[in-house]
Every structure is written in structure tokens, then in C-alpha cells.
Enzyme design. Structure first.
Site, PDB file in Angstrom:
ATOM      1  N   SER A  34       0.798  -1.236   0.000  1.00 23.54           N
ATOM      2  CA  SER A  34       0.000   0.000   0.000  1.00 23.54           C
ATOM      3  C   SER A  34       0.820   1.271   0.000  1.00 23.54           C
ATOM      4  CB  SER A  34      -0.957   0.007   1.205  1.00 23.54           C
ATOM      5  OG  SER A  34      -2.062  -0.832   0.961  1.00 23.54           O
ATOM      6  N   LYS A  58       0.086   3.744  -2.614  1.00 25.63           N
ATOM      7  CA  LYS A  58      -0.906   4.815  -2.464  1.00 25.63           C
ATOM      8  C   LYS A  58      -0.271   6.188  -2.291  1.00 25.63           C
ATOM      9  CE  LYS A  58      -4.576   1.868  -0.500  1.00 25.63           C
ATOM     10  NZ  LYS A  58      -3.924   0.611  -0.106  1.00 25.63           N
ATOM     11  N   SER A  70      -5.893   2.942   4.911  1.00 24.76           N
ATOM     12  CA  SER A  70      -5.280   2.296   3.752  1.00 24.76           C
ATOM     13  C   SER A  70      -6.301   1.519   2.936  1.00 24.76           C
ATOM     14  CB  SER A  70      -4.139   1.367   4.188  1.00 24.76           C
ATOM     15  OG  SER A  70      -3.335   1.029   3.087  1.00 24.76           O
ATOM     16  N   LYS A  89       2.881   6.411   5.246  1.00 26.99           N
ATOM     17  CA  LYS A  89       2.083   5.307   4.713  1.00 26.99           C
ATOM     18  C   LYS A  89       2.720   3.969   5.056  1.00 26.99           C
ATOM     19  CE  LYS A  89      -1.554   3.982   2.720  1.00 26.99           C
ATOM     20  NZ  LYS A  89      -1.502   2.896   3.740  1.00 26.99           N
TER      21      LYS A  89
END
Length: 381
Positions: free
Chosen positions: A61, A64, A121, A224
Site C-alpha cells: 500500500s 498509495k 489504507s 504510509k
């Protein structure tokens, strides 16, 4: 550059970072519990630590980060707005893994989708945002790869916008640092990355940030996390102390705890050993440059201050400044024309440089202009 006037000087610099522990902290690649890692100073892009930095790996993720970067750019340009209502497509609703269980046709604001993407997320929220920006996830992924190329992310190929495992979907710790650095330049992202808990659907859906460093690391600002079977536990962590912002990236950690401890170790290493210093502009050395065949015999010079350079702690006063100016330039001279440069170095390593430019334009001396000057002089007698 020929015929230059060169002056060397030692600058007193303003240090805007302080030691975290009061001692030099050592960190070796072997000690770091991550197969691949990078520590980067955000304002300059200087790499302070690396371990297999360009090794291509899945990043889960953390993908992202690029999705969020394109969304923030779309917001800044006015292409989309935070209060836009987005209807979830069948495709967005079909995502697995971490999500907020969007139903096909369910509407949610861009603001709420950003909360879900950053804090929880959510894979479905990321796809919904991508479709809102570009019309389809496929078109959005093309934009992701174009942006990656523009940022110099030579190790990266994106195949989706959320980081679910997919053949050929790869990046590197260095590339993640590049896109993380670009994302945090959009300061509005911190409204989401620094939020520990929030809610959606009038309180029916609770969001808890996957970045546990928000609760344990002083100065943390984001960014993140990501975990999949192929990628392992990954993280891009950003933190700021006393004006210095760092980006720590770890990929492929064996456990969630390993990624948090490795990211914290990188940040500790950076804040303990490095300082961001702002060298003073050597105004006394910015003397006029002679102009040949011009309406004026010289032109004043100017330069912009260097925003900051990264130096080892304790050596802030050892930055060497060297001013180099052309001995002369030939008219016509344009305002802003480069007539020299200022370089900043330490132990022979170039830390940064700024151009020295002409402060005004100088016209070429022609027969008619010379005659006009002579006439004006005679009239004034």
C-alpha cells in the site's frame, strides 16, 4: 568561464537542527531489520543512508503515496474538490484486503475517501479516487507511471493504484522516497496523515491509522504503511524536528514490528547525525561586473540565498563558500543573465550552488547611442 574573480570564505551558518541524543549514532546496513531501505532529507533530496536502495520490490500500500500525490495535484489544480461526491463503481467495490466496504453506487466525498485511503489504507477508496480523477483506474495508472518518470523513479512500474500484489508491480526504496518527498510538499496531506482516529458514515465506520509511529515517535508527520504476502511489511515514514524533515523508507520487513523499529532507527540516525544549515549570502563579494561595449561600464550583481544544505552535526561552521564572477561581459546584457556562481562545499563535496545574475539590463553601445550621449553632453555645457 574565463577571467573569473574568485574569493574563498568561511561562512557562519545558521543551524536549524539539533541533536536528538547528544551523541553520534551509528547505523550499519546489517543492523537494520529491512532488506531494502533509504533515509532522505526532504528539502534537498540528499540520501543520508541506504541499503539495497534500488532493488526492485513490491511495496504493497505504499503505492498509495503516488495515488495520493496525483489526487493532491488534482485538488490544487481545481480539477476536483474535497466536497465532490463520488459514486463507487463495481470495480472499486470489488477490491479485497483493507477496505471500507464500499457498495456499488454508494456515494462518498473526496474528503472522506482521502481519510479512508490515508488513515485506513482502504483499497476500494483509493480506486474510487483514481476513477474520479482519471475516469478509470487504467487511465490513472498511466498517469502514475508518467509522474514516476517525471520524478526520476527509474526502478518503478505501477500496475494498480492501491498496491495489491500484481505481477510486475514494482518499485524501490529510493523511488518511494522520491514520491514521498513530492507528496509532503503538499502540506494539506498532513491533515490526514497526522490523524490517529476518525470516522465515516456518520460514525458507523471507525478509522484507526495504520501508522503506529504516530503514537510513539516524536515529530512524526506521516506517511504510509503497507503489507502484502509478496511485499512483506513496508513503510514510508516522515518526521520533522527543528525545521529538518526526513523521509525513511523500509521495504520487505519480516514483521509489522520490524518495519516500525527499522523506520524509527533510520529517523533517529538522521536526527542524531545531521543538521540542516542555511548559509548566509556573501553580499560583500557580489561586486559589479565590468561591461564591454555597453551603455554602462558595469552591471550590479545579485544572488538568491541557498535554502539549506545538509551537513554532519558539529561541522556547521566549516561550510566553504566560493564566489566566482566573470571578469567582464559583453553588451547587450539581459537582466537576470548569469554572470557567475556561488558554490558551497565541505571536504570537497559540493553541497549546493546558486547563480550570480545581472541586476539590470545593459544596452549595447552603438554609433547612434554614442552620438546621442555626445549631443546631450554638449547641450548641457
Amino acid at each position: 568561464m574565463k577571467g573569473k574573480k574568485i574569493t574563498a570564505c568561511l561562512l557562519a551558518v545558521l543551524t536549524i537542527a539539533v541533536s536528538v541524543s547528544g551523541r553520534v549514532m551509528a547505523l550499519t546496513p546489517e543492523e537494520l531489520a529491512a532488506p531494502s531501505a533509504v533515509l532522505m532529507e526532504a528539502s534537498t533530496g540528499k540520501v543520508l543512508f541506504e541499503k539495497n536502495a534500488h532493488e526492485q520490490r513490491p511495496s504493497a500500500s505504499i503505492t498509495k503515496v503516488m495515488t495520493l500525490l496525483l489526487v493532491m495535484e488534482a485538488l490544487d489544480s481545481g480539477k476536483i474538490a474535497l466536497d465532490d461526491m463520488v459514486a463507487a463503481s463495481e470495480h472499486a467495490s470489488s477490491m479485497g484486503g483493507s477496505d471500507i466496504w464500499l457498495e456499488p453506487g454508494e456515494t462518498m466525498s473526496v474528503d472522506d475517501l482521502l481519510k479512508a485511503t490515508v488513515i485506513a489504507s482502504a483499497n476500494d477508496a483509493a480506486v474510487a479516487l483514481a476513477e474520479h480523477v482519471a475516469g478509470s483506474e487504467e487511465s490513472f495508472v498511466q498517469q502514475m507511471n508518467q509522474k514516476a518518470a517525471g520524478l526520476g523513479m527509474a526502478d518503478t512500474v505501477f500496475k494498480n493504484c492501491n498496491g495489491l500484489d500484481e505481477e510486475g508491480h514494482l518499485t524501490s526504496a529510493y523511488d518511494v522516497a522520491l514520491m514521498s518527498r513530492a507528496l509532503i510538499a503538499h502540506e494539506d496531506i498532513f491533515r490526514y496523515t497526522q490523524t490517529w482516529m476518525d470516522e465515516l458514515r456518520g460514525g458507523k465506520t471507525q478509522l484507526v491509522n495504520t501508522n503506529k509511529l504516530l503514537k510513539s515517535y516524536s515529530g512524526i508527520t506521516g506517511l504510509k504503511t503497507g503489507t502484502t504476502g509478496q511485499a512483506g511489511s513496508c513503510m514510508a515514514a516522515t518526521a520533522e524536528r527543528d525545521g529538518m524533515s526526513l523521509v525513511a523508507v523500509v521495504l520487505g520487513c519480516a514483521t509489522t514490528q520490524d518495519r516500525f523499529s527499522a523506520a524509527a532507527s533510520l529517523l533517529d540516525y538522521g536526527f542524531s547525525n545531521w543538521a540542516l544549515a542555511s548559509p548566509a549570502l556573501p553580499l560583500a563579494e557580489l561586486v559589479p561586473v565590468r561591461v564591454e561595449q555597453g551603455m554602462q561600464s558595469s552591471v550590479a550583481t545579485e544572488a538568491q540565498e541557498l535554502e539549506g544544505v545538509v551537513v554532519p552535526k558539529g561541522r556547521e561552521g566549516e561550510v566553504e563558500c566560493r564566489v566566482s564572477l566573470e571578469e567582464s561581459v559583453t553588451a547587450p546584457v539581459e537582466q537576470g543573465q548569469t554572470v557567475g556562481r556561488i558554490t558551497y562545499a565541505l571536504d570537497g563535496e559540493l553541497l549546493g550552488e546558486t547563480p550570480v545574475t545581472a541586476k539590470a539590463a545593459v544596452e549595447e553601445l552603438t554609433f547612434s547611442s554614442a552620438f546621442g550621449r555626445l549631443f546631450q553632453a554638449l547641450v548641457s555645457l
